[in-house]
Design an enzyme around this catalytic site. Structure first.
Site, PDB file in Angstrom:
ATOM      1  N   LYS B  97       0.808  -1.221   0.000  1.00 23.45           N
ATOM      2  CA  LYS B  97       0.000   0.000   0.000  1.00 23.45           C
ATOM      3  C   LYS B  97       0.843   1.274   0.000  1.00 23.45           C
ATOM      4  O   LYS B  97       0.454   2.289  -0.556  1.00 23.45           O
ATOM      5  CB  LYS B  97      -0.946   0.008   1.210  1.00 23.45           C
ATOM      6  CG  LYS B  97      -2.048  -1.055   1.146  1.00 23.45           C
ATOM      7  CD  LYS B  97      -3.064  -0.733   0.061  1.00 23.45           C
ATOM      8  CE  LYS B  97      -4.244  -1.703   0.085  1.00 23.45           C
ATOM      9  NZ  LYS B  97      -5.128  -1.505  -1.094  1.00 23.45           N
ATOM     10  N   GLU B 119      -9.900   5.702   2.951  1.00 25.10           N
ATOM     11  CA  GLU B 119     -10.745   4.624   3.447  1.00 25.10           C
ATOM     12  C   GLU B 119      -9.831   3.460   3.790  1.00 25.10           C
ATOM     13  O   GLU B 119      -8.730   3.360   3.239  1.00 25.10           O
ATOM     14  CB  GLU B 119     -11.743   4.192   2.363  1.00 25.10           C
ATOM     15  CG  GLU B 119     -11.195   3.211   1.308  1.00 25.10           C
ATOM     16  CD  GLU B 119     -10.094   3.797   0.435  1.00 25.10           C
ATOM     17  OE1 GLU B 119     -10.001   5.032   0.359  1.00 25.10           O
ATOM     18  OE2 GLU B 119      -9.309   3.018  -0.157  1.00 25.10           O
ATOM     19  N   SER B 386       1.953  -9.699  -0.865  1.00 18.53           N
ATOM     20  CA  SER B 386       1.583  -8.286  -0.785  1.00 18.53           C
ATOM     21  C   SER B 386       1.650  -7.684   0.610  1.00 18.53           C
ATOM     22  O   SER B 386       1.786  -6.478   0.755  1.00 18.53           O
ATOM     23  CB  SER B 386       0.179  -8.100  -1.356  1.00 18.53           C
ATOM     24  OG  SER B 386      -0.727  -8.952  -0.692  1.00 18.53           O
TER      25      SER B 386
END
Lengths: 267, 404
Positions: B97, B119, B386
């Site tokens: 991210k 969010e 990830s």
């Protein structure tokens, strides 16, 4: 052939006043009650009705309409209830339109949706999240139908774009009075008048102002410069606070009458 | 290198369409901000100063390039195929991210805005956003479904420690979908001062394109790392797909390599047949949600259906429009992985490699067990690891019945 909505704006112009447009989601709080509420709104003096298609993800709506939509959906409100309420409202004498986010329209099939609006006697559809760039198919599908395509413009809409979007509107142009979501505010933003003045440079289509209008005084103020005044959350709040018994419906009619007086005394 | 160019031409116009998908379905009030963002993104892409600033952050703050780890013991359970893990879990803040967040935070500065909103589902994007806000001195408000604040309490605390305000969202299903609605309402209201730092490749244009451009560094690095290690391209590239940002990040630089299969694994929850899942492409249909046209979990009236997954980060009823397009043209495949399959793979990676993956990522690992057995021992599989699983320890302990 002009739609009943277009005829309404010809009439209110000749009376030198603004039109009063009232919003209610179909199926709120139940479909049966929604019919009584719409009747009370019209009895009180609302000129035109905007039927909301309750949607699960209403990003343009504040807490009041969100809660109403959730309640309507949990009671099973969908396309059938929208068209039924539309038909009832039209037959009760008010030019009526549907306000719907694009997801339910696309799922139903947009051409079929437009036909159903037409068949119910509806004057048009307000599409708050259909941008002009995504609207070609909708425009083509409705080109030969006698229904108005109504888009929303906002204070942040730049002139170039204002000209493009308003040229696609008929019936009326929905001017969002402020940068924000639906819901009552203590005052109407000065941006509303500035936006209406800017729209007039590009379009002769009537302009209705929505978002944040809930009182007679606010309706009066907006009626000074706009052709229509849209009120939604204030009606819904009455039902949320008073229910749909006699006292709730009486308050709906009273608010409608008071707003109707406002739109007649602005100028 | 052909696959290294910024835009592959899949998005057909400046409006961000991927075939019939993508575009903009938003209130008019947001258009000016989306246009401004789009212009900032395009000018930044060709601005060497912006690119070197971002590269420097990647190197000295995130810890890029992330390494490639060969998972030999895990591979024994995957038909003996070679399994190569792209270690995004080792990035600062613990997942991919941060790649997107740093890019958008730089754009926020470029646009002169002082406040970001975000969010978050699992909390990874919220933590990354709060981190970037601290680094750049921006105000940060994170919207998080109330249900998620409970199952990801550790990340809520992390965001608060980093100085962000966390707003629990109590509307609707109280998960990621509703957090996005609230963030969009905030944005409509405060758009002059605020940038909406969306965390995935969904939402209105330019988000799907822009977030992909910030995430494709994963695939660019991995492609050359695999070539260097093995002398050839992988047979398949695997990733988990919620909104799809880590997947598009690793897929995108391989799109022109026709021999490389691209396989995304969606959250199958309790199983597609139960209706309790978040497998949007496998179990949904084309529709409009959160400003974009893509596959959506929806009912006959176009109402969004609640998604279900053990993984908060995949628990989303939509998916990025580019994935919808890659699926339809057959360039990528998407398969569901159930909660149980994911948790089996989660446990297996812990015990065979000493790596605790995020539960989101465990869906891709479960996929690797499946695909490895299909392709056999000569195959090379590249998997996007990830995120790391520290945030999931509580959920995993409950799942496996471990006393805490």
């Amino acid at each position: 052939m002009p739609t009943p909505l277009e005829e309404l704006f010809v009439k209110t112009k000749s009376e030198n006043r603004a039109a009063l447009i009232g919003y209610l989601p179909a199926g709120f709080p139940t479909q049966k009650d929604a019919k009584s509420i719409v009747k009370s709104m019209i009895d009180g003096g609302v000129d035109a009705i905007e039927i909301g298609y309750p949607y699960s993800d209403p990003v343009m709506d504040g807490a009041v309409i969100q809660a109403a939509s959730e309640q309507a959906i949990s009671n099973g409100a969908g396309a059938e209830e929208v068209f039924e309420l539309l038909k009832m409202s039209v037959s009760y004498g008010a030019p009526s339109v549907v306000m719907s986010y694009w997801s339910p329209i696309e799922k139903y099939g947009s051409a079929k949706f437009a036909s159903s609006i037409s068949a119910a006697g509806g004057s048009g559809v307000i599409t708050p999240d259909l941008t002009i760039e995504e609207s070609n198919q909708w425009a083509n599908e409705t080109a030969n139908m006698s229904i108005n395509r109504i888009y929303v413009v906002a204070p942040s809409t730049v002139d170039d774009r204002l000209s493009k979007v308003t040229s696609q509107c008929s019936g009326f142009i929905y001017a969002a009075s402020l940068m924000g979501v639906t819901g009552a505010r203590s005052s109407v933003s000065i941006n509303a008048k500035l936006l209406v003045d800017r729209i007039r440079k590009f379009s002769d289509t009537p302009i209705a102002v929505g978002l944040g209008v809930s009182t007679k005084e606010q309706a009066m103020e907006v009626a000074k410069y706009a052709d229509g005044v849209i009120v939604g959350s204030a009606f819904i709040k009455i039902i949320q606070e008073n229910g749909t018994g006699r006292s709730g419906l009486k308050k709906i009619k009273y608010l409608a009458a008071s707003l109707a007086e406002g739109v007649r005394n602005g100028r | 290198m052909a696959s290294d160019k910024i835009i592959t031409g899949i998005e057909s116009t400046l409006l961000g369409h991927f075939g019939p998908y993508g575009g903009r379905f938003v209130p008019e009030a947001l258009i000016a901000a989306l246009d401004e963002l789009s212009a900032a993104h395009i000018s930044a892409q060709s601005d060497p100063k912006f690119q070197s600033e971002l590269a420097e952050l990647h190197r000295t703050y995130t810890g890029r390039p992330s390494i490639l780890t060969e998972a030999k013991r895990f591979a024994e359970h995957a038909g003996g195929a070679r399994i190569l893990l792209k270690r995004e879990d080792l990035n600062h803040t613990g997942s991919h991210k941060i790649n997107n967040v740093l890019g958008q935070a730089l754009l926020t500065k470029r646009m002169g805005k002082k406040r970001i909103i975000a969010e978050t589902g699992a909390g990874q994007h919220g933590v990354a956003s709060a981190t970037a806000a601290a680094l750049f001195g921006l105000e940060c408000v994170v919207y998080m479904g109330e249900a998620d604040t409970k199952r990801q309490a550790l990340n809520v605390a992390r965001m608060k420690l980093l100085g962000a305000t966390v707003v629990p969202v109590t509307q609707g299903s109280k998960t990621l979908k509703d957090a996005i609605n609230e963030a969009m309402r905030d944005w409509v209201t405060n758009v002059d001062t605020t940038h909406y730092l969306l965390g995935t490749v969904a939402g209105p244009h330019p988000f799907p394109t822009m977030v992909r451009d910030f995430q494709r560094i994963i695939g660019v690095e991995a492609r050359s790392q695999v070539l260097e290690l093995t002398g050839k391209l992988p047979d398949a590239v695997l990733a988990c797909v919620g909104g799809g940002s880590n997947a598009i990040g690793i897929f995108h630089p391989f799109i022109d390599d026709k021999s490389v299969r691209l396989i995304g694994f969606e959250a199958g929850g309790s199983g597609l047949e139960t209706g309790l899942h978040a497998a949007t492409i496998s179990g949904g249909s084309p529709g409009v949600l959160h400003g974009t046209r893509s596959y959506v979990l929806q009912d006959k009236d176009g109402q969004t259906v609640e998604s279900h997954s053990i993984s908060a980060g995949l628990d989303y009823p939509g998916v990025g429009p580019e994935h919808a397009y890659l699926n339809d043209i057959g360039r990528a495949e998407y398969r569901p992985v159930t909660d149980d399959q994911a948790m089996y793979a989660f446990s297996l990676l812990c015990k065979t490699e000493g790596i605790i993956p995020a539960i989101e990522t465990a869906h891709a690992l479960a996929g690797a067990l499946e695909v490895g057995n299909e392709l056999g021992k000569d195959a090379i599989l590249l998997i996007n690891l990830s995120g790391r699983g520290d945030k999931d320890v509580q959920t995993a302990a409950e799942y496996f019945g471990l006393p805490l």
